[in-house]
Scaffold this motif. Structure first.
Motif, PDB file in Angstrom:
ATOM      1  N   LEU A  50       7.975   3.171  -6.651  1.00  0.00           N
ATOM      2  CA  LEU A  50       8.076   1.745  -6.343  1.00  0.00           C
ATOM      3  C   LEU A  50       8.059   0.897  -7.614  1.00  0.00           C
ATOM      4  N   ARG A  51       7.248   1.311  -8.587  1.00  0.00           N
ATOM      5  CA  ARG A  51       7.226   0.587  -9.869  1.00  0.00           C
ATOM      6  C   ARG A  51       8.583   0.682 -10.570  1.00  0.00           C
ATOM      7  N   ARG A  52       9.184   1.885 -10.549  1.00  0.00           N
ATOM      8  CA  ARG A  52      10.491   2.053 -11.187  1.00  0.00           C
ATOM      9  C   ARG A  52      11.546   1.206 -10.481  1.00  0.00           C
ATOM     10  N   VAL A  53      11.512   1.192  -9.162  1.00  0.00           N
ATOM     11  CA  VAL A  53      12.454   0.371  -8.398  1.00  0.00           C
ATOM     12  C   VAL A  53      12.281  -1.101  -8.770  1.00  0.00           C
ATOM     13  N   ALA A  54      11.042  -1.565  -8.837  1.00  0.00           N
ATOM     14  CA  ALA A  54      10.786  -2.970  -9.179  1.00  0.00           C
ATOM     15  C   ALA A  54      11.287  -3.297 -10.584  1.00  0.00           C
ATOM     16  N   ARG A  55      11.089  -2.385 -11.531  1.00  0.00           N
ATOM     17  CA  ARG A  55      11.567  -2.635 -12.903  1.00  0.00           C
ATOM     18  C   ARG A  55      13.086  -2.735 -12.942  1.00  0.00           C
ATOM     19  N   ILE A  56      13.767  -1.875 -12.195  1.00  0.00           N
ATOM     20  CA  ILE A  56      15.229  -1.924 -12.162  1.00  0.00           C
ATOM     21  C   ILE A  56      15.697  -3.229 -11.533  1.00  0.00           C
ATOM     22  N   LEU A  57      15.117  -3.596 -10.387  1.00  0.00           N
ATOM     23  CA  LEU A  57      15.531  -4.820  -9.703  1.00  0.00           C
ATOM     24  C   LEU A  57      15.250  -6.058 -10.546  1.00  0.00           C
ATOM     25  N   ASP A  58      14.192  -6.029 -11.332  1.00  0.00           N
ATOM     26  CA  ASP A  58      13.828  -7.175 -12.167  1.00  0.00           C
ATOM     27  C   ASP A  58      14.892  -7.470 -13.217  1.00  0.00           C
TER      28      ASP A  58
ATOM     29  N   ILE B 129       0.875  -1.159   0.000  1.00  0.00           N
ATOM     30  CA  ILE B 129       0.000   0.000   0.000  1.00  0.00           C
ATOM     31  C   ILE B 129       0.917   1.214   0.000  1.00  0.00           C
ATOM     32  N   ALA B 130       0.733   2.099  -0.980  1.00  0.00           N
ATOM     33  CA  ALA B 130       1.613   3.258  -1.097  1.00  0.00           C
ATOM     34  C   ALA B 130       0.800   4.483  -1.485  1.00  0.00           C
ATOM     35  N   SER B 131       1.338   5.621  -1.138  1.00  0.00           N
ATOM     36  CA  SER B 131       0.703   6.869  -1.561  1.00  0.00           C
ATOM     37  C   SER B 131       0.832   6.980  -3.074  1.00  0.00           C
ATOM     38  N   PRO B 132      -0.054   7.720  -3.695  1.00  0.00           N
ATOM     39  CA  PRO B 132       0.047   7.884  -5.151  1.00  0.00           C
ATOM     40  C   PRO B 132       1.410   8.419  -5.587  1.00  0.00           C
ATOM     41  N   SER B 133       1.992   9.287  -4.778  1.00  0.00           N
ATOM     42  CA  SER B 133       3.293   9.847  -5.158  1.00  0.00           C
ATOM     43  C   SER B 133       4.414   8.805  -5.070  1.00  0.00           C
ATOM     44  N   ASP B 134       4.269   7.804  -4.222  1.00  0.00           N
ATOM     45  CA  ASP B 134       5.295   6.761  -4.103  1.00  0.00           C
ATOM     46  C   ASP B 134       5.057   5.590  -5.057  1.00  0.00           C
ATOM     47  N   ALA B 135       3.856   5.438  -5.552  1.00  0.00           N
ATOM     48  CA  ALA B 135       3.527   4.274  -6.377  1.00  0.00           C
ATOM     49  C   ALA B 135       4.421   4.180  -7.610  1.00  0.00           C
ATOM     50  N   GLU B 136       4.599   5.266  -8.327  1.00  0.00           N
ATOM     51  CA  GLU B 136       5.430   5.225  -9.527  1.00  0.00           C
ATOM     52  C   GLU B 136       6.890   4.958  -9.168  1.00  0.00           C
TER      53      GLU B 136
END
Length: 78
Positions: free
Chosen positions: A32-40, A23-30
């Motif tokens: 977190l998505r960028r972090v996940a894409r990099i880690l992937d 669960i993340a604020s709208p400002s953190d959601a993107e």
């Protein structure tokens, strides 16, 4: 559609991925998505990011019930 979702999750598990929901604020959601894409990608950039995140977020474990009680007993009455 449930079959497609199950197939996708199976393929991800075969790749060694684990589904995580947060669960993340709208400002953190993107972010977190960028972090996940990099880690992937699991490349050098991912390794550097893991190192930075590991240093910035030390592992902690939740207190046991006994530890929580001890901490509560030490707190002054409010």
């Amino acid at each position: 559609m449930p079959g497609a979702v199950q197939d996708h999750r199976r393929r991800m598990a075969e790749r060694g991925c684990k589904r995580v929901e947060v669960i993340a604020s709208p400002s953190d959601a993107e972010l977190l998505r960028r972090v996940a894409r990099i880690l992937d990608k699991n490349d050098e950039a991912a390794a550097r990011l893991r190192d930075v995140l590991a240093k910035a977020t030390p592992e902690t474990r939740p207190a046991t019930f006994r530890e929580w009680l001890a901490e509560e007993a030490e707190r002054p009455d409010e």
